[in-house]
Design an enzyme around this catalytic site. Structure first.
Site, PDB file in Angstrom:
ATOM      1  N   TRP A 112       0.827  -1.213   0.000  1.00 41.18           N
ATOM      2  CA  TRP A 112       0.000   0.000   0.000  1.00 41.18           C
ATOM      3  C   TRP A 112       0.855   1.254   0.000  1.00 41.18           C
ATOM      4  CZ3 TRP A 112      -4.161  -1.393  -2.000  1.00 41.18           C
ATOM      5  CH2 TRP A 112      -4.792  -2.589  -1.645  1.00 41.18           C
ATOM      6  N   ASP A 182      -2.083   6.443   6.273  1.00 34.41           N
ATOM      7  CA  ASP A 182      -3.108   5.510   5.798  1.00 34.41           C
ATOM      8  C   ASP A 182      -3.380   4.548   6.950  1.00 34.41           C
ATOM      9  OD1 ASP A 182      -4.587   3.482   4.679  1.00 34.41           O
ATOM     10  OD2 ASP A 182      -3.145   2.978   3.095  1.00 34.41           O
ATOM     11  N   LYS A 206     -12.273  -2.651   6.431  1.00 34.24           N
ATOM     12  CA  LYS A 206     -11.559  -3.542   7.340  1.00 34.24           C
ATOM     13  C   LYS A 206     -12.224  -3.504   8.719  1.00 34.24           C
ATOM     14  CE  LYS A 206      -8.678  -3.737   3.819  1.00 34.24           C
ATOM     15  NZ  LYS A 206      -7.920  -2.741   3.060  1.00 34.24           N
TER      16      LYS A 206
HETATM   17  C1  LIG Z   1      -7.265  -2.281   1.876  1.00 32.33           C
HETATM   18  C2  LIG Z   1      -6.240  -1.200   1.971  1.00 32.33           C
HETATM   19  C3  LIG Z   1      -6.112  -0.193   0.999  1.00 32.33           C
HETATM   20  C4  LIG Z   1      -6.928  -0.170  -0.269  1.00 32.33           C
HETATM   21  O1  LIG Z   1      -8.232   0.179  -0.038  1.00 32.33           O
HETATM   22  P1  LIG Z   1      -9.263   0.345  -1.263  1.00 32.33           P
HETATM   23  O2  LIG Z   1     -10.491   0.812  -0.540  1.00 32.33           O
HETATM   24  O3  LIG Z   1      -9.418  -0.990  -1.903  1.00 32.33           O
HETATM   25  O4  LIG Z   1      -8.721   1.360  -2.180  1.00 32.33           O
HETATM   26  C5  LIG Z   1      -5.165   0.776   1.209  1.00 32.33           C
HETATM   27  N1  LIG Z   1      -4.366   0.779   2.281  1.00 32.33           N
HETATM   28  C6  LIG Z   1      -4.458  -0.174   3.230  1.00 32.33           C
HETATM   29  C7  LIG Z   1      -3.550  -0.142   4.408  1.00 32.33           C
HETATM   30  C8  LIG Z   1      -5.387  -1.205   3.092  1.00 32.33           C
HETATM   31  O5  LIG Z   1      -5.473  -2.171   4.027  1.00 32.33           O
END
Ligand SMILES: *Cc1c(COP(=O)(O)O)cnc(C)c1O
Length: 370
Positions: A112, A182, A206
């Protein structure tokens, strides 16, 4: 067939992921008629009073549960966390006075953050000041291991590496620069110091709700910094000004997120979630450390309590493990295609009973195959 309510099985999927059953039932009940309005959840105007009350409550609950400072803005966006990789750079990484590209620094700890820096590179001089790709992303950096550039406008990090199963157990030191994170895969599940961040974002799927809605939280620094004239849908200030209702939002997603935060508040808030997650992680890592049959991927000081990754002695055994686990009622244990092995995601809504059942299955598997 599972004997649990609705035939549900143990759901260890990485995302979209398990939600509290009580929330799923509240969603079901809201479908024909939302909060007695006579109009269903999927059919109601985002401009209605009933829906406005949902948005307001969601903002209030997020602020309370995550201890968001009063002068920070909370918005709900679309496009996934993946769009945030670009949007954060577009909004916060500005050219230097002489017209040259602005600098931003990134801690690259997995897939990511690799994607985040790639998107930011479209806007400015985005640099990986720490990158453990050669070490296969087994750990995250300690604060003494990197130096933020003098001219960096912010430091970006990924708090939990969903695919590799690593996580910071400390706040990264941005060395005086604004900190952007993030938090997609551990927000609401671990301690967080919101006031130490200038901006955070998290896809909901999540710990917080369904896919298709993103929670973004912006400090006064962030809101003040945004250049004028950005495309409306990529401008945080447009959504701040319109209370997340500039265009038609993901009404369904915001509703579910509001209910998930209500569930958290009814279950001990963030501290309750942390205590449950700590116990779940301890149960699973305890088993991984008990026997040399399992090889945990993450270094001990970087272990994630949300996504636990490990290998078996052979890929063949991993294949059998995933298959037999599925048959025994455990969903989503196959590791991400880029890493292989096994991954168990232990998000907030996963009960400790599911982890205990998995540990029992693992011990039985080792007896038969070890
Ligand atoms: C799942 C995830 C993403 C991507 O999320 P999307 O909603 O599919 O764009 C980005 N960063 C982290 C840490 C993730 O776990």
């Amino acid at each position: 067939m599972s004997t649990a309510p609705y035939g549900r099985i143990h759901n260890f999927t990485a995302g979209p992921a398990v939600l509290p059953l009580s929330v799923v039932e509240e969603v079901r009940d809201a479908l024909p008629n939302l909060h007695g309005s006579g109009v269903g959840l999927l059919e109601i105007s985002h401009r209605s009073k009933t829906f406005q009350a949902v948005v307001d409550s969601a903002v209030d609950r997020v602020r309370r549960v995550l201890t968001v400072p009063a002068d920070y803005q909370i918005v709900f966006l679309q496009g996934g966390a993946s769009l945030q990789f670009y949007m954060t750079a577009l909004n916060f990484l500005v050219p230097n006075a002489d017209g040259s590209k602005g600098q931003a620094d990134y801690l690259v700890t997995g897939t990511w953050s690799q994607k985040a820096i790639k998107e930011a590179s479209r806007i400015g001089d985005a640099k990986a000041i720490w990158d453990d790709a050669p070490g296969k992303f087994k750990r995250v950096p300690q604060n003494a291991e990197y130096t933020v550039r003098e001219g960096a406008q912010f430091l970006h990090y990924t708090s939990n590496n969903t695919i590799y199963g690593t996580m910071y157990d400390h706040l990264p030191d941005s060395q005086g620069k604004p900190l952007i994170a993030d938090l997609s895969s551990n927000i609401g599940g671990v301690p967080v110091n919101m006031a130490a961040h200038s901006m955070i974002y998290a896809g909901a799927q999540k710990n917080l709700g369904p896919s298709g809605v993103v929670l973004a939280i912006l400090s006064p620094w962030a809101a003040a910094r945004i250049p004028k004239g950005l495309p409306a849908m990529l401008d945080y200030n447009v959504q701040i000004k319109d209370g997340s209702l500039y265009n038609t939002p993901n009404c369904f997603g915001i509703f579910v997120l509001e209910r998930v935060f209500a569930w958290m508040e009814a279950n001990g808030g963030l501290d309750g979630a942390i205590a449950r997650n700590t116990a779940k992680a301890a149960a699973l890592y305890g088993e991984l450390d008990r026997s040399g049959f399992w090889s945990p991927h993450a270094a001990k000081d970087s272990r994630s309590c949300m996504n636990v990754t490990w290998r078996l002695p052979t890929e063949e055994l991993e294949e059998i493990f995933a298959k037999e686990a599925k048959k025994a009622g455990f969903e989503g244990l196959k590791g991400h295609r880029s890493v292989g092995g096994i991954r168990a995601s232990l998000y907030n809504a996963l009960a400790i009973e599911s982890v205990q059942a998995l540990v029992g299955f693992m011990q039985e598997f080792e007896r038969k195959n070890g």
